[in-house]
Write a protein that holds these residues in place. Structure first.
Motif, PDB file in Angstrom:
ATOM      1  N   LEU A   1       0.818  -1.212   0.000  1.00 15.10           N
ATOM      2  CA  LEU A   1       0.000   0.000   0.000  1.00 15.10           C
ATOM      3  C   LEU A   1       0.854   1.266   0.000  1.00 15.10           C
ATOM      4  O   LEU A   1       0.474   2.266  -0.610  1.00 15.10           O
ATOM      5  N   VAL A   2       1.999   1.238   0.669  1.00 19.84           N
ATOM      6  CA  VAL A   2       2.868   2.421   0.681  1.00 19.84           C
ATOM      7  C   VAL A   2       3.506   2.634  -0.690  1.00 19.84           C
ATOM      8  O   VAL A   2       3.660   3.772  -1.147  1.00 19.84           O
ATOM      9  N   LEU A   3       3.877   1.559  -1.384  1.00 19.44           N
ATOM     10  CA  LEU A   3       4.366   1.688  -2.754  1.00 19.44           C
ATOM     11  C   LEU A   3       3.277   2.275  -3.647  1.00 19.44           C
ATOM     12  O   LEU A   3       3.540   3.123  -4.499  1.00 19.44           O
ATOM     13  N   GLN A   4       2.058   1.818  -3.436  1.00 18.89           N
ATOM     14  CA  GLN A   4       0.932   2.372  -4.192  1.00 18.89           C
ATOM     15  C   GLN A   4       0.756   3.859  -3.889  1.00 18.89           C
ATOM     16  O   GLN A   4       0.503   4.660  -4.795  1.00 18.89           O
ATOM     17  N   TYR A   5       0.904   4.237  -2.616  1.00 20.13           N
ATOM     18  CA  TYR A   5       0.783   5.640  -2.221  1.00 20.13           C
ATOM     19  C   TYR A   5       1.823   6.501  -2.942  1.00 20.13           C
ATOM     20  O   TYR A   5       1.537   7.644  -3.335  1.00 20.13           O
ATOM     21  N   GLY A   6       3.022   5.952  -3.140  1.00 22.19           N
ATOM     22  CA  GLY A   6       4.044   6.682  -3.891  1.00 22.19           C
ATOM     23  C   GLY A   6       3.630   6.902  -5.330  1.00 22.19           C
ATOM     24  O   GLY A   6       3.826   7.994  -5.888  1.00 22.19           O
ATOM     25  N   PHE A   7       3.043   5.889  -5.966  1.00 22.26           N
ATOM     26  CA  PHE A   7       2.555   6.058  -7.334  1.00 22.26           C
ATOM     27  C   PHE A   7       1.462   7.124  -7.391  1.00 22.26           C
ATOM     28  O   PHE A   7       1.409   7.931  -8.321  1.00 22.26           O
ATOM     29  N   VAL A   8       0.588   7.107  -6.394  1.00 21.50           N
ATOM     30  CA  VAL A   8      -0.566   8.010  -6.398  1.00 21.50           C
ATOM     31  C   VAL A   8      -0.156   9.455  -6.164  1.00 21.50           C
ATOM     32  O   VAL A   8      -0.756  10.381  -6.721  1.00 21.50           O
ATOM     33  N   THR A   9       0.872   9.692  -5.359  1.00 18.03           N
ATOM     34  CA  THR A   9       1.240  11.065  -5.008  1.00 18.03           C
ATOM     35  C   THR A   9       2.355  11.621  -5.898  1.00 18.03           C
ATOM     36  O   THR A   9       2.219  12.686  -6.477  1.00 18.03           O
ATOM     37  N   ILE A  10       3.458  10.895  -6.012  1.00 19.55           N
ATOM     38  CA  ILE A  10       4.617  11.431  -6.726  1.00 19.55           C
ATOM     39  C   ILE A  10       4.361  11.527  -8.221  1.00 19.55           C
ATOM     40  O   ILE A  10       4.679  12.524  -8.864  1.00 19.55           O
ATOM     41  N   PHE A  11       3.753  10.496  -8.819  1.00 12.74           N
ATOM     42  CA  PHE A  11       3.636  10.412 -10.274  1.00 12.74           C
ATOM     43  C   PHE A  11       2.206  10.585 -10.778  1.00 12.74           C
ATOM     44  O   PHE A  11       1.894  10.189 -11.890  1.00 12.74           O
ATOM     45  N   VAL A  12       1.345  11.153  -9.944  1.00 17.46           N
ATOM     46  CA  VAL A  12      -0.059  11.242 -10.342  1.00 17.46           C
ATOM     47  C   VAL A  12      -0.267  12.170 -11.539  1.00 17.46           C
ATOM     48  O   VAL A  12      -1.219  12.013 -12.299  1.00 17.46           O
ATOM     49  N   ALA A  13       0.615  13.153 -11.744  1.00 21.97           N
ATOM     50  CA  ALA A  13       0.462  14.064 -12.874  1.00 21.97           C
ATOM     51  C   ALA A  13       0.575  13.322 -14.203  1.00 21.97           C
ATOM     52  O   ALA A  13      -0.025  13.734 -15.201  1.00 21.97           O
TER      53      ALA A  13
END
Length: 659
Positions: free
Chosen positions: A535-547
């Motif tokens: 879930l934390v890896l997913q959170y990184g995808f959602v926040t850092i690379f969401v653009a």
């Protein structure tokens, strides 16, 4: 007065009607209070035998089942089983299990999945069912059954899932806006306009020919879906969302911690690990714990912990280098494919190379992950050994240190290829007269429309592919192992044959709860680590690379809705009941989330064309539009200046100037 009174009554009735309607809508997502009663907040303190008179020990249920399991496990972990004083580590049930003296040690489940009236049965029907996907979770009952550590995990997972609803809606709206205005984008229309007749310089040395910019028309149109005016807004929105999420979680978790009586639980109040005490049996320096008032061994910070920490993270850096090397191999693959496709006359590689490279990188990630976690558990045992050298006093400190080591490797493993596309690709290529080469291969260049589309493809393949694979494996693996354990138990492959017992006695033994639970899977030493990690890896995808991928929050939300119920079913049905552990937060994961949130939105400054477009519109364009931006962004190169080993070998037509 009568009319005014009637008017007030009608307004009051209308307000009550709205409240009643809202209440009826909200009630459908709450769990049944008759089955799962919410515990009231009450003052609590850690039980002490010395102050027994302060506690109502005669109250029914004063010591819950989870507390009793914790006490028994505490005794078994520290009980010596040898009279040999020279054997420092002759203690603990886990060592007896490792030496095959015992087969397993675990708390019993509350009946079977079908035992009516049992807590396990109620949780299975009203919590671990996909039919309840929209319902709140009975956190108090989860905590009573699994302990505070599991209760905090599911509380965080539920809170995180609910917080994803808003960014999912905003991300879908941004994507819809891109679809609706795709044909009105000035840059993509200029790229698709064949009358501009823009000839581009070759993409590789010697074998590649000149090409027309209009050939990338489709790529430019698709790129606009993810690189449009709403992209910047969404990136900024997610930066604020990440900060708000953490602050609201702190507030929400504080209420849970208070209600569960964990406010006074701290590192000093936690008992030392038995391994820590064994290693420091002969320690000369001892100090009194100000909370427990017990003399404990003292470990020198500079002489012991600093050298051990440096050694530990040196090994972690070595493994991180291996992961970076794997990603570098994928980059070399992409460079080679560019040349080979042009060698065979294939110029439609704008989508093929990113897609195949993304799939290849996903395979490398899964292989590295399998190697690290599964292959003889080499890394896991090494990480545990290195963390043991640090002589950390409590189990919480030990778990946090171990978590950080393994997460650093996973962070590099999953994010390196994406960081390469976002921040490095196309930045140090050079120019046609002097390209910066690696192993005599030209570096990759971004498409004139930018690298955001390629980044989106890489992110979608890794994120969605990883989530789909993990979800499938999480449910299939336990089921297979449960069948295997059941088969070996019934056939007597893992336990002695009942030679001295009658058939009825054997059947009676196999019908007991401990025999049913013995067929289930045991918890590994890491517990919930891999659940948090995913879930934390997913959170990184959602926040850092969401653009680069506005639909990432939506896919994360969809995954987590299933993840929550499937995890619940997995823990209840396929695994033995874990030993309850007391924690007051999610540990080092919170600090990792904070760091990820602080770098969120950074990608927009490096990958998107938004900033160059704004500079052109405000400083260069006379009418403040983007008309002429494409011509402004492409430089001119005289083909007569090509070095002999770079110029096209057999150009299809003569070109004096390429862009």
């Amino acid at each position: 007065m009568l009319q005014e009174h009637d008017l007030n009554d009608s307004e009051f009735d209308l307000l009550e009607g709205v409240k009643s309607l809202f209440r009826s809508i909200v009630e459908c997502i709450f769990f049944d209070s008759n089955i799962f009663r919410r515990e009231d907040s009450k003052l609590m303190a850690v039980y002490s035998r010395d102050k027994d008179y302060l506690f109502d020990v005669n109250c029914e249920g004063f010591f819950t089942a989870s507390v009793r399991s914790t006490v028994i496990d505490f005794i078994l972990e520290r009980k010596r089983f040898s009279d040999d004083d020279t054997d420092t580590f002759a203690f603990g049930i886990q060592r007896l299990i490792n030496e095959k003296t015992y087969t397993a040690a675990y708390p019993l489940h509350d009946g079977t999945m079908k035992t009516e009236g049992s807590m396990r049965n109620m949780l299975a029907k009203d919590w671990a069912s996909m039919k309840r996907w929209a319902h709140y979770q009975p956190l108090d009952q989860i905590r009573d059954y699994f302990g505070e550590k599991f209760g905090i995990y599911f509380a965080w997972l539920g809170f995180y899932t609910n917080m994803l609803i808003l960014p999912s809606i905003v991300g879908i709206l941004c994507f819809v806006y891109g679809c609706a205005t795709m044909l009105n984008n000035q840059l993509s229309e200029d790229i698709c306009d064949k009358t501009n007749n823009i000839t581009m310089c070759p993409l590789c040395d010697r074998k590649c020919d000149y090409w027309k910019l209009s050939d990338t028309c489709l790529y430019a149109r698709i790129t606009y879906l993810f690189d449009n005016p709403t992209t910047v807004f969404f990136a900024i929105f997610m930066s604020f969302w990440a900060a708000l999420f953490l602050e609201m979680w702190k507030r929400y978790s504080a209420g849970i911690v208070h209600r569960w009586g964990l406010t006074g639980f701290s590192a000093q109040a936690e008992h030392p690990r038995p391994e820590y005490q064994a290693r420091l049996t002969n320690a000369k320096i001892r100090k009194m714990n100000v909370v427990t008032h017990v003399m404990e061994p003292y470990v020198s910070f500079w002489k012991v912990r600093v050298p051990a920490t440096i050694l530990s993270f040196s090994v972690v850096l070595l493994l991180i280098t291996v992961a970076v090397g794997a990603v570098f191999a994928v980059v070399l693959y992409r460079m080679c494919v560019v040349s080979s496709l042009h060698l065979f006359g294939d110029t439609n590689d704008a989508l093929f190379i990113p897609a195949t490279a993304g799939l290849l990188n996903l395979v490398c990630i899964m292989i590295l992950n399998w190697w690290k976690v599964r292959a003889a558990e080499v890394y896991d045992k090494l990480a545990v050994y290195m963390t043991e050298l640090e002589l950390l006093r409590t189990q919480t400190e030990f778990d946090d240190s171990l978590t950080l080591k393994i997460y650093l490797f996973q962070f590099v493993n999953y994010y390196t290829s994406i960081f390469y596309i976002a921040f490095l690709k196309g930045q140090y290529v050079g120019y046609p007269k002097k390209y910066n080469k690696i192993f005599n291969l030209r570096q990759e260049e971004c498409n004139p429309g930018g690298c955001l589309m390629e980044l989106c493809m890489q992110l979608a393949i890794i994120m969605i592919g990883k989530q789909a694979l993990n979800t499938a494996l999480e449910m299939i693996n336990p089921l297979i192992w449960k069948w295997f354990n059941t088969f070996t138990t019934k056939t007597g492959l893992v336990q002695p044959k009942e030679e001295n017992r009658s058939t009825d006695e054997v059947n009676e033994v196999h019908s007991t709860q401990w025999a049913h639970d013995f067929k289930l899977l045991e918890w590994g030493p890491r517990g919930l680590f891999y659940e948090y990690l995913e879930l934390v890896l997913q959170y990184g995808f959602v926040t850092i690379f969401v653009a680069a991928f506005p639909l990432a929050p939506f896919f994360a939300l969809l995954n987590n809705v299933f993840e929550m119920r499937l995890d619940a079913k997995k823990f209840l049905k396929f695994y033995r009941r874990p030993v309850p552990r007391r924690v007051r937060d999610i540990g080092v994961w919170f600090h990792i989330l904070e760091i990820l949130g602080k770098i969120a939105g950074m990608i927009i400054a490096f990958t998107s064309n938004f900033i160059p477009k704004m500079v052109y519109a405000l400083s260069v364009s006379e009418d403040k539009s983007l008309e002429g931006f494409l011509d402004h962004s492409l430089s001119y190169f005289n083909t007569s200046d090509f070095p002999p080993d770079v110029a096209p070998q057999n150009p299809a037509y003569d070109v004096e100037i390429c862009r």
